[in-house]
Scaffold this motif. Structure first.
Motif, PDB file in Angstrom:
ATOM      1  N   ASN A 140      53.946  17.755  39.890  1.00 37.22           N
ATOM      2  CA  ASN A 140      55.249  17.555  40.307  1.00 37.22           C
ATOM      3  C   ASN A 140      55.313  17.558  41.993  1.00 37.22           C
ATOM      4  OD1 ASN A 140      56.166  17.981  37.390  1.00 37.22           O
ATOM      5  ND2 ASN A 140      56.744  20.333  37.808  1.00 37.22           N
ATOM      6  N   HIS A 141      53.508  17.476  42.079  1.00 36.65           N
ATOM      7  CA  HIS A 141      53.709  17.139  43.645  1.00 36.65           C
ATOM      8  C   HIS A 141      54.542  18.124  44.674  1.00 36.65           C
ATOM      9  CE1 HIS A 141      53.977  12.452  43.039  1.00 36.65           C
ATOM     10  NE2 HIS A 141      53.134  13.327  42.071  1.00 36.65           N
ATOM     11  N   THR A 142      54.766  19.582  44.138  1.00 40.84           N
ATOM     12  CA  THR A 142      54.573  20.625  44.096  1.00 40.84           C
ATOM     13  C   THR A 142      53.922  22.156  44.127  1.00 40.84           C
ATOM     14  OG1 THR A 142      55.810  21.868  42.591  1.00 40.84           O
ATOM     15  CG2 THR A 142      57.152  20.202  43.179  1.00 40.84           C
ATOM     16  N   TYR A 143      53.552  22.540  45.532  1.00 41.77           N
ATOM     17  CA  TYR A 143      53.446  24.259  45.741  1.00 41.77           C
ATOM     18  C   TYR A 143      53.976  25.160  44.858  1.00 41.77           C
ATOM     19  CZ  TYR A 143      52.497  29.154  47.775  1.00 41.77           C
ATOM     20  OH  TYR A 143      52.187  30.164  47.552  1.00 41.77           O
ATOM     21  N   GLN A 144      53.104  25.990  43.803  1.00 37.40           N
ATOM     22  CA  GLN A 144      53.390  26.906  43.318  1.00 37.40           C
ATOM     23  C   GLN A 144      53.454  28.081  43.827  1.00 37.40           C
ATOM     24  OE1 GLN A 144      54.898  26.120  40.406  1.00 37.40           O
ATOM     25  NE2 GLN A 144      54.911  23.875  41.098  1.00 37.40           N
ATOM     26  N   LEU A 145      52.180  28.901  44.101  1.00 37.39           N
ATOM     27  CA  LEU A 145      51.812  29.949  43.505  1.00 37.39           C
ATOM     28  C   LEU A 145      50.995  30.324  44.525  1.00 37.39           C
ATOM     29  CD1 LEU A 145      50.220  31.565  41.646  1.00 37.39           C
ATOM     30  CD2 LEU A 145      52.262  31.225  40.489  1.00 37.39           C
ATOM     31  N   SER A 146      49.927  31.637  45.110  1.00 34.83           N
ATOM     32  CA  SER A 146      49.335  31.964  45.738  1.00 34.83           C
ATOM     33  C   SER A 146      48.952  33.453  45.318  1.00 34.83           C
ATOM     34  CB  SER A 146      49.593  32.061  47.684  1.00 34.83           C
ATOM     35  OG  SER A 146      49.257  30.703  47.610  1.00 34.83           O
ATOM     36  N   PHE A 147      46.980  32.857  45.394  1.00 29.95           N
ATOM     37  CA  PHE A 147      46.855  34.916  44.483  1.00 29.95           C
ATOM     38  C   PHE A 147      45.297  35.020  45.574  1.00 29.95           C
ATOM     39  CE2 PHE A 147      44.911  31.960  41.656  1.00 29.95           C
ATOM     40  CZ  PHE A 147      43.771  32.063  41.487  1.00 29.95           C
ATOM     41  N   TYR A 148      44.813  35.991  45.435  1.00 31.74           N
ATOM     42  CA  TYR A 148      43.588  36.931  46.201  1.00 31.74           C
ATOM     43  C   TYR A 148      42.910  36.717  45.426  1.00 31.74           C
ATOM     44  CZ  TYR A 148      46.659  37.328  50.082  1.00 31.74           C
ATOM     45  OH  TYR A 148      47.492  38.182  51.357  1.00 31.74           O
ATOM     46  N   ILE A 149      41.349  36.844  45.698  1.00 30.15           N
ATOM     47  CA  ILE A 149      39.553  36.891  45.393  1.00 30.15           C
ATOM     48  C   ILE A 149      39.691  37.716  46.460  1.00 30.15           C
ATOM     49  CG2 ILE A 149      37.919  36.121  44.951  1.00 30.15           C
ATOM     50  CD1 ILE A 149      39.962  34.977  43.011  1.00 30.15           C
ATOM     51  N   TYR A 150      39.527  39.088  45.842  1.00 27.83           N
ATOM     52  CA  TYR A 150      39.380  39.583  46.957  1.00 27.83           C
ATOM     53  C   TYR A 150      37.160  40.002  47.280  1.00 27.83           C
ATOM     54  CZ  TYR A 150      43.512  41.934  47.276  1.00 27.83           C
ATOM     55  OH  TYR A 150      45.217  41.783  47.296  1.00 27.83           O
ATOM     56  N   ASP A 151      37.145  40.588  48.185  1.00 24.23           N
ATOM     57  CA  ASP A 151      35.313  40.454  48.550  1.00 24.23           C
ATOM     58  C   ASP A 151      34.542  41.646  47.329  1.00 24.23           C
ATOM     59  OD1 ASP A 151      36.139  38.587  50.596  1.00 24.23           O
ATOM     60  OD2 ASP A 151      35.594  40.534  51.750  1.00 24.23           O
ATOM     61  N   GLU A 152      33.890  41.165  46.755  1.00 26.64           N
ATOM     62  CA  GLU A 152      32.971  42.072  46.413  1.00 26.64           C
ATOM     63  C   GLU A 152      31.510  42.045  46.921  1.00 26.64           C
ATOM     64  OE1 GLU A 152      32.161  43.143  42.045  1.00 26.64           O
ATOM     65  OE2 GLU A 152      34.123  42.205  43.178  1.00 26.64           O
ATOM     66  N   ASP A 153      31.648  43.521  47.497  1.00 25.91           N
ATOM     67  CA  ASP A 153      30.496  44.850  47.615  1.00 25.91           C
ATOM     68  C   ASP A 153      30.571  43.695  49.338  1.00 25.91           C
ATOM     69  OD1 ASP A 153      28.388  46.616  47.801  1.00 25.91           O
ATOM     70  OD2 ASP A 153      27.553  45.456  46.904  1.00 25.91           O
ATOM     71  N   GLY A 154      31.429  43.473  49.794  1.00 27.41           N
ATOM     72  CA  GLY A 154      31.478  42.365  51.290  1.00 27.41           C
ATOM     73  C   GLY A 154      30.977  40.964  50.703  1.00 27.41           C
ATOM     74  N   PHE A 155      30.902  40.780  50.067  1.00 26.85           N
ATOM     75  CA  PHE A 155      30.602  39.097  49.803  1.00 26.85           C
ATOM     76  C   PHE A 155      32.115  38.578  49.558  1.00 26.85           C
ATOM     77  CE2 PHE A 155      26.467  41.266  48.823  1.00 26.85           C
ATOM     78  CZ  PHE A 155      25.989  40.331  49.997  1.00 26.85           C
ATOM     79  N   PRO A 156      32.908  37.560  49.885  1.00 25.09           N
ATOM     80  CA  PRO A 156      33.865  36.536  50.233  1.00 25.09           C
ATOM     81  C   PRO A 156      32.824  35.353  48.767  1.00 25.09           C
ATOM     82  CG  PRO A 156      32.410  36.131  52.363  1.00 25.09           C
ATOM     83  CD  PRO A 156      31.892  36.997  51.825  1.00 25.09           C
ATOM     84  N   MET A 157      33.795  34.554  48.607  1.00 27.55           N
ATOM     85  CA  MET A 157      33.571  33.913  47.624  1.00 27.55           C
ATOM     86  C   MET A 157      32.819  32.542  48.059  1.00 27.55           C
ATOM     87  SD  MET A 157      36.736  31.542  45.161  1.00 27.55           S
ATOM     88  CE  MET A 157      37.039  30.594  46.656  1.00 27.55           C
ATOM     89  N   LYS A 158      32.152  31.846  47.234  1.00 32.79           N
ATOM     90  CA  LYS A 158      31.305  31.097  48.084  1.00 32.79           C
ATOM     91  C   LYS A 158      31.232  29.591  47.196  1.00 32.79           C
ATOM     92  CE  LYS A 158      26.323  32.433  46.855  1.00 32.79           C
ATOM     93  NZ  LYS A 158      25.508  32.874  47.297  1.00 32.79           N
ATOM     94  N   ASN A 159      31.501  29.980  45.866  1.00 27.20           N
ATOM     95  CA  ASN A 159      31.734  28.730  44.817  1.00 27.20           C
ATOM     96  C   ASN A 159      33.136  28.931  43.224  1.00 27.20           C
ATOM     97  OD1 ASN A 159      29.745  28.046  42.088  1.00 27.20           O
ATOM     98  ND2 ASN A 159      30.938  26.196  43.715  1.00 27.20           N
ATOM     99  N   CYS A 160      33.594  28.136  43.263  1.00 23.42           N
ATOM    100  CA  CYS A 160      34.035  27.946  42.676  1.00 23.42           C
ATOM    101  C   CYS A 160      34.175  27.884  41.122  1.00 23.42           C
ATOM    102  CB  CYS A 160      36.023  28.735  42.720  1.00 23.42           C
ATOM    103  SG  CYS A 160      36.851  27.920  43.435  1.00 23.42           S
ATOM    104  N   TYR A 161      34.364  27.411  40.362  1.00 22.22           N
ATOM    105  CA  TYR A 161      34.850  27.014  38.471  1.00 22.22           C
ATOM    106  C   TYR A 161      36.089  26.872  38.314  1.00 22.22           C
ATOM    107  CZ  TYR A 161      34.539  22.924  35.431  1.00 22.22           C
ATOM    108  OH  TYR A 161      34.363  21.575  34.770  1.00 22.22           O
ATOM    109  N   ALA A 162      37.439  26.504  37.226  1.00 22.25           N
ATOM    110  CA  ALA A 162      38.115  26.703  36.812  1.00 22.25           C
ATOM    111  C   ALA A 162      37.932  26.098  35.815  1.00 22.25           C
ATOM    112  CB  ALA A 162      39.547  26.216  38.080  1.00 22.25           C
ATOM    113  N   THR A 163      38.491  26.781  34.388  1.00 19.22           N
ATOM    114  CA  THR A 163      38.868  26.415  33.794  1.00 19.22           C
ATOM    115  C   THR A 163      39.925  26.830  33.154  1.00 19.22           C
ATOM    116  OG1 THR A 163      38.520  27.926  31.945  1.00 19.22           O
ATOM    117  CG2 THR A 163      36.850  26.707  32.719  1.00 19.22           C
ATOM    118  N   PRO A 164      41.261  26.435  32.176  1.00 19.19           N
ATOM    119  CA  PRO A 164      42.948  26.902  31.412  1.00 19.19           C
ATOM    120  C   PRO A 164      42.465  27.939  31.086  1.00 19.19           C
ATOM    121  CG  PRO A 164      42.618  24.619  30.212  1.00 19.19           C
ATOM    122  CD  PRO A 164      40.849  25.064  30.689  1.00 19.19           C
TER     123      PRO A 164
END
Length: 516
Positions: free
Chosen positions: A444-468
Motif C-alpha cells: 500500500n506504500h504507507t506507514y502503519q505504526l511503530s513500536f519500541y524494543i527496549y535495551d536488554e541489560d543496557g544493550f541496544p538492538m544490533k541485529n534483527c530478523y523478522a518472521t510472520p
C-alpha cells in the motif's frame, strides 16, 4: 413538578463545584505532566496533528471555565461551555473506541487511572449533570434545543478533526509516530554469553545464529529459545584468503560469502556441508538470495567506485543484469547510496533502504523498479562530510554522518525499519533506553505504526530478523524474541503465510563453479 428554590440552588451549586474541582484538577495535572500529556495527544488517531495546540489549549480552557463557574454573573455561560467540553470528550472516546484504527493510551489527569470505557461512563455522568443545571436554569425546551445544536456542532468538529488528521498522517506525515497497543511484546530471551553473534535466518520452528569471529560455527535454537544445537560447517574448498565470512539461511539452504573475496558457498541445513557455487572476479558489499539459482548483489562501478545493484542468475547459463539507475547519487554515489538489502520471499519483492536519507526502494526480483517510498522522517538529503585521502585516493567520512535508518527486516508485505531519529511527541527518556521500529506496508506504500524494543541489560538492538510470528533480536550478548500482536498480524496481506513457507526450493540444486 417544580423544585423548591433552595433545593434547586443546592443542586446547581453542587454541580458547578464538581465541574470546578474536575477542571482544575485535570488542568493542573496536565500542566504538571505536560510532556507526557503532549505525547499522549500526539499518539491519538484523532488529534495527532493538533497535539501542539491542544496541549496548551485544553487545560487553559478548563481553567477559564472553572474560574467563570465561580462568578455568578457568568455562571450560565460557563455551564454551557463546561457541558459542551465534556460532550466533546465523550464523543472523542466514542470515536476512539469505534472508528479509529487503534486505541491509544488515556489522556492523563484524573482520567489516567480509568480505562476507556470507564472514562466514557465518567464523562456521560458529567454531561448529564451539566444538562441538569441547564434544565434547572433555562427549562426543558431550551435544554432540548441547546442539546441538539451543541451536539451537532460537537460531532461535526471532532469528525472534521479526525478526517483532517488521517489525511495529513497518511499523505503528509509531519514525523509523528503512532504506537498503538498490541504491536509486539518480548516473550523470550536467552544469554548467549557472546557479543559477536548475529542472526543468519529464521523459520517458523528455528532460529539460526553464527559468530562473526568463528563464522563456521552455527547455533540453532527453537523458537522458544530453550533448546540449542551446535554445528560446524564443512567447506569443500578452503584455498581462499577470506577476511570476513558471513552466513545467511534461506531454508532449506544456507549461504556463505565474503564480498572482499567474491566466492559464494551453498549447502543444506540438514548436513551443513558447503560447496562453492560461484567464483567471481569482482567483489560485492552485500547480497540477498531470492531463490536457489538467483542472487542480488551490491557492487561498485570500476571507474567511479559508485554503488550499483545487479541481479545474477546462476542457473544453466550465467546471466548478470546490472541496473545502475536504482541507486540515486546525491553526493558521491558510494556513501550516500549505502543502505540495507531485504527480500520478501512471500511477495518476491526486493527492498533497498538508504542509511542516510528517508527513502526505501521496491523492485521485483529482476531489479525492475516498482516505486520509491519514503520513511516518515524529513531527511530527504544525506548529510555527509567526506574527505579524499591524497595518497591513496580513497574517500573517507570526515565527520560522523546523520544516520537516518539503521537496521531493517522484512516479513510478507511489512518492512520494519530501525529509525535513528526521534519524532515529534516522543518521550526523551524512553528514547534513550529503547530502539524504535517503524513498520511500512510495501504493497500500500504507507506507514502503519511503530513500536519500541527496549535495551536488554543496557544493550541496544544490533541485529534483527523478522518472521510472520515474531521479530528476533540480538542485543549485546542476548537473543530476544518479540512476538507480534494482533495489531501487526492484521496488517499482513496473506494471513496464511508462515515463516516456514520461506522454503524457496526444498530440492537441492547442485551447481558447478561459475564466473560472474
Amino acid at each position: 413538578m417544580k423544585l423548591p428554590a433552595t433545593i434547586k440552588s443546592i443542586i446547581i451549586e453542587t454541580v458547578c463545584l464538581l465541574y470546578v474541582v474536575l477542571f482544575v484538577y485535570a488542568a493542573v495535572s496536565k500542566f504538571l505532566d505536560f510532556q507526557n500529556f503532549q505525547v499522549q495527544l500526539g499518539q491519538s488517531p484523532l488529534l495527532t496533528i493538533f497535539a501542539d495546540v491542544l496541549a496548551f489549549t485544553v487545560p487553559s480552557i478548563e481553567i477559564i471555565i472553572a474560574i467563570f463557574l465561580m462568578i455568578p454573573k457568568y455562571r450560565v455561560y460557563a455551564i454551557y461551555a463546561g457541558c459542551f467540553l465534556m460532550f466533546l470528550f465523550t464523543v472523542y472516546i466514542v470515536m476512539i473506541l469505534n472508528f479509529t484504527s487503534f486505541v491509544p493510551c488515556s489522556c492523563g489527569g484524573v482520567l489516567e487511572k480509568l480505562g476507556w470505557r470507564e472514562h466514557l461512563v465518567f464523562n456521560i455522568v458529567f454531561v448529564l449533570l451539566g444538562l441538569t443545571n441547564i434544565l434547572l436554569l433555562k427549562g426543558v425546551k431550551h435544554t432540548i434545543k441547546i442539546s441538539i445544536i451543541g451536539g451537532s456542532i460537537g460531532v461535526a468538529i471532532l469528525w472534521s478533526l479526525f478526517l483532517l488528521s488521517e489525511v495529513v498522517m497518511h499523505q503528509e506525515n509531519p514525523f509523528i509516530r503512532r504506537m498503538p497497543q498490541g504491536t509486539a511484546a518480548k516473550v523470550a530471551s536467552i544469554d548467549l554469553r557472546n557479543t559477536s553473534m548475529y542472526i543468519a535466518g529464521a523459520t517458523k520452528e528455528k532460529v539460526y545464529l553464527t559468530d562473526r569471529l568463528a563464522p563456521l560455527q552455527v547455533f540453532v535454537f527453537d523458537t522458544k529459545l530453550k533448546n540449542k544445537k551446535h554445528f560446524t560447517i564443512k567447506l569443500n574448498r578452503e584455498d581462499f584468503k577470506f577476511k570476513a565470512f558471513q552466513m545467511k539461511v534461506v531454508y532449506p539452504y544456507f549461504y556463505l560469502f565474503d564480498g572482499t573475496v567474491p566466492v559464494i558457498y551453498k549447502g543444506l541445513v540438514s548436513d551443513w556441508k558447503a560447496k562453492v557455487i560461484s567464483e567471481s572476479e569482482y567483489g560485492f558489499s552485500d547480497i540477498v538470495f531470492p531463490n536457489a539459482s538467483k542472487f542480488i548483489i551490491r557492487s561498485q562501478t570500476p571507474d567511479r567506485f559508485e554503488n550499483i545493484l545487479a541481479a545474477v542468475s546462476n542457473s544453466d547459463s550465467l546471466e548478470v543484469r546490472i541496473n545502475s539507475s536504482i541507486l540515486q547519487k546525491q553526493i558521491d554515489g558510494l556513501f550516500d547510496t549505502d543502505g540495507t538489502m531485504q527480500y520478501s520471499y512471500e511477495l518476491k519483492k526486493f527492498v533497498y533502504t538508504y542509511y542516510y536519507r528517508n527513502q526505501y526502494i521496491v523492485t521485483d526480483e529482476n531489479l525492475n523498479l516498482e516505486y520509491r517510498g519514503n520513511t516518515i522522517d524529513t531527511t530527504t538529503r544525506a548529510k555527509l562530510k567526506l574527505a579524499k585521502i591524497k595518497k591513496s585516493g580513497d574517500k573517507k567520512m570526515a565527520a560522523p554522518p546523520l544516520l537516518v535508518n539503521q537496521f531493517t527486516a522484512i516479513t510478507n508485505n511489512l518492512l520494519l525499519v530501525n529509525s535513528m531519529l526521534r519524532g515529534r511527541f516522543e518521550n526523551e527518556e524512553v528514547w534513550k533506553n529503547a530502539t524504535v521500529i517503524d513498520v511500512y506496508d510495501i504493497v500500500n506504500h504507507t506507514y502503519q505504526l511503530s513500536f519500541y524494543i527496549y535495551d536488554e541489560d543496557g544493550f541496544p538492538m544490533k541485529n534483527c530478523y523478522a518472521t510472520p510470528e515474531a521479530l528476533y533480536i540480538v542485543a549485546g550478548h542476548y537473543l530476544l524474541k518479540y512476538e507480534f500482536g494482533p495489531r501487526i498480524k492484521s496488517k499482513f496481506k496473506n494471513k496464511n503465510i508462515s515463516a516456514g513457507s520461506r522454503n524457496v526450493d526444498r530440492k537441492p540444486v547442485e551447481k558447478s563453479r561459475s564466473k560472474i
